[in-house]
Each structure stands twice: as C-alpha cells, then as structure tokens.
Enzyme design. Structure first.
Site, PDB file in Angstrom:
ATOM      1  N   GLY A  61       2.198   6.137   5.850  1.00 59.01           N
ATOM      2  CA  GLY A  61       2.028   4.959   6.698  1.00 59.01           C
ATOM      3  C   GLY A  61       3.154   4.809   7.714  1.00 59.01           C
ATOM      4  CE  LYS A  62       1.361   5.566  14.023  1.00 56.67           C
ATOM      5  NZ  LYS A  62       0.912   5.146  15.375  1.00 56.67           N
ATOM      6  CE  LYS A  63       6.361  -2.771   5.546  1.00 53.62           C
ATOM      7  NZ  LYS A  63       7.458  -2.200   4.797  1.00 53.62           N
ATOM      8  CG  ASP A  64       7.663   2.833   4.324  1.00 57.02           C
ATOM      9  OD1 ASP A  64       8.544   1.974   4.243  1.00 57.02           O
ATOM     10  OD2 ASP A  64       6.644   2.825   3.607  1.00 57.02           O
ATOM     11  CB  SER A 104       4.910  -2.401  -3.136  1.00 56.21           C
ATOM     12  OG  SER A 104       3.873  -1.486  -2.893  1.00 56.21           O
ATOM     13  CG  HIS A 111      -0.678   1.666  -1.070  1.00 53.35           C
ATOM     14  ND1 HIS A 111      -0.182   0.465  -1.531  1.00 53.35           N
ATOM     15  CD2 HIS A 111       0.389   2.502  -0.987  1.00 53.35           C
ATOM     16  CE1 HIS A 111       1.122   0.572  -1.727  1.00 53.35           C
ATOM     17  NE2 HIS A 111       1.491   1.793  -1.400  1.00 53.35           N
TER      18      HIS A 111
HETATM   19  O1  PAF Z   1       6.358   5.379   0.576  1.00 55.48           O
HETATM   20  C1  PAF Z   1       6.375   5.515  -0.666  1.00 55.48           C
HETATM   21  O2  PAF Z   1       5.654   4.849  -1.411  1.00 55.48           O
HETATM   22  C2  PAF Z   1       7.355   6.505  -1.277  1.00 55.48           C
HETATM   23  O3  PAF Z   1       8.529   6.589  -0.541  1.00 55.48           O
HETATM   24  C3  PAF Z   1       6.727   7.902  -1.482  1.00 55.48           C
HETATM   25  C4  PAF Z   1       6.349   8.535  -0.162  1.00 55.48           C
HETATM   26  C5  PAF Z   1       5.510   7.791  -2.384  1.00 55.48           C
HETATM   27  C6  PAF Z   1       7.738   8.825  -2.156  1.00 55.48           C
HETATM   28  O4  PAF Z   1       8.149   8.327  -3.390  1.00 55.48           O
END
Ligand code: PAF
Length: 284
Positions: A144-147, A183, A33
């Site tokens: 993030g590219k992680k998601d 997380s 983050h």
């Molecule tokens: O990636 C996340 O932490 C969540 O999916 C987000 C983008 C904050 C939406 O709740």
C-alpha cells in the site's frame, strides 16, 4: 481458504502454480488490506496472503507485544476477499534461530523520515519481505501507498537484488473524514479519533499551496508542524519530497512534471503514532 503454518506446507500447496499474487500483512485487517487483495486478484491467481507480526521491525519501545492479534476475524475477511491460501507461520518457523542474516537497505532511502525516527525498521521490513517472497515465490506482490517509504524501499530491494516479482502499489483507503485506514487507528480513543484527520488536512493544505505556486516550501512544512503541535500532536516530520526516492527536490519551490512530489507526515497523538502522505499532482 487454506491456512498453512510451515514453509514446507506452503511450498507443497503452491507447487505447480505458475502465477501467484501475494499480499503480506501483520494481521488486524481492515478495508485498506482488502483493497490490496482485490488488486492482487486482478493481477494473478491464486491469491496468497500472510499474517506474521514481524518482531524484527519493532524497536524495544514499540508495540510488538500489544499489537492486535485478531486471527479468526482476519481469516474471515481474507476468505471473503478471495484469498485462497494464507501463510501464518509461528515465529520459530520464519525465524528458526535468531535471524542473523539481515537485509541492510541503503541509508539514503532507509535512514530518513520513518527510518530516522524508527532506527532499524526498514532492515526488519526488508528482511521479512525478502524471506516471505522467497517462501511464496509470487510473480506479483502488492504493497500500500499508505506506507510510502516502505513501498519504495521494497521496490528498490527487488530491483537491486533482481528478485523475480513485480511490486504493485495500492492506493490508500480512507475513512469518510480523510483518515487513512491503519491497524493502529484502533488505539485512538473517541476524542483522538475525531482529531486524527488533522494530519491529512495539513498534508492537503501543503499540496494545495504547492500546486497554487507557493514557493517557500520549508515555511509550509514548518507551519504544518506548528499547527499539529498547537492541536496537541507531537509531530516527527512533515516533508515535501521527490516521489522517486524521497530525496529533497532539486528545485524546491518550483513544481514540475519532471519531478513528481509527495508530502509525507508522521506525528503522535496521545500514545498513537500516525503516518500519512499525499502525492501532489503536477497538472503536467
Ligand atoms: O506493512 C506491513 O504490514 C508490514 O510492514 C509488512 C510489509 C507485512 C512486513 O512485515
């Protein structure tokens, strides 16, 4: 850093600021983050972040109730990373009545991979992200590219709904052994934590094989699934896809600079579901 709890306070605090950058989060922050915050700071200021655990993106069997809530520590980290304003609304502020208007992302992008195993997840993500963007009004928002799939789904929502915000992608931050910071890594016990890098190891193996010219991509995916199963994981998918829209490559078996690829995987270790991905360099 100022913390605001209501949309009205947020709008008042930002009145007159032309170029806001924004990093939405669900809290329980880590270095991944913080790297997104640093990108946000390079793009525009003031830097605004949000902490909101979005019930809409959790299915009833998922960890909404137990999702780690670490607000004090998160505030310290955000402040240290240059965040000037934190929007941390209580649930009734962001969802005053049940949120019956939702954003339905297209099935071709949102019902595959993560969406296949987490039905409704991207509807929840899009709904909260659209709402947060409307509240904050940033010119830049960092994801993030992680998601990876979330990043694409949000980008496409911004494009199709003509939202006035640029979506900036942040690289995945990894521990020294390769594990992508998440997380949910905190759920892993010591033995699981040392096993966890096996997921990225499989994705790296596939990326290297594709780059070296291996043509049978389904066999590479199947071998990775088998290896993970043998090691005690419960894999959902390992898939080589197009970077642009996560579709199945037009010419499977042939790597080409014209169609950049990404390999994505999701698997559960113990009770913890981990996801990761790797863009495959084409060399072109
Ligand atoms: O990636 C996340 O932490 C969540 O999916 C987000 C983008 C904050 C939406 O709740």
């Amino acid at each position: 850093m100022r913390v605001v709890r209501s949309i009205a306070e947020l709008r008042l605090a930002l009145a007159g600021t032309a170029r806001v950058s924004f990093v939405p989060t669900m809290g329980n922050l880590h270095d991944g983050h913080l790297s997104l915050l640093s990108l946000a700071a390079q793009a525009a200021s003031p830097v605004v972040s949000s902490i909101f655990i979005n019930r809409l993106q959790f299915s009833p069997s998922e960890d909404f109730d137990t999702y780690p809530r670490t607000f004090e520590r998160d505030c310290e980290l955000l402040e240290g990373a240059g965040c000037e304003l934190l929007f941390a609304p209580p649930e009734f502020e962001l969802y005053p009545q049940p949120q019956s208007y939702t954003v339905q992302p297209p099935a071709a992008l949102a019902n595959i991979l993560e969406g296949q195993f987490r039905p409704g997840f991207f509807t929840g993500v899009c709904t909260v992200v659209l709402k947060l963007l409307n509240c904050v009004g940033p010119c830049v928002a960092v994801f993030g590219k992680k998601d990876y799939q979330q990043l694409l789904v949000v980008r496409e929502m911004v494009r199709q709904l003509a939202l006035l915000v640029e979506i900036v992608a942040g690289e995945t931050t990894r521990a020294a052994d390769g594990l992508a910071l998440s997380s949910r890594n905190g759920y892993l016990n010591a033995a699981q934590r040392s096993e966890a890098p096996a997921l990225i190891a499989e994705l790296r193996r596939i990326a290297a094989a594709v780059q070296a010219g291996a043509g049978d991509w389904p066999a590479l995916e199947a071998a990775a699934l088998q290896t993970l199963e043998r090691r005690g994981w419960r894999p959902n998918y390992v898939a080589i896809r197009r970077q642009t829209d996560l579709g199945i490559p037009h010419a499977p078996g042939k790597i080409s600079g014209k169609e950049p690829l990404v390999v994505l995987g999701a698997a559960t270790l113990g009770a913890t579901r981990l996801i990761d991905n790797l863009e495959i360099p084409t060399g072109a």
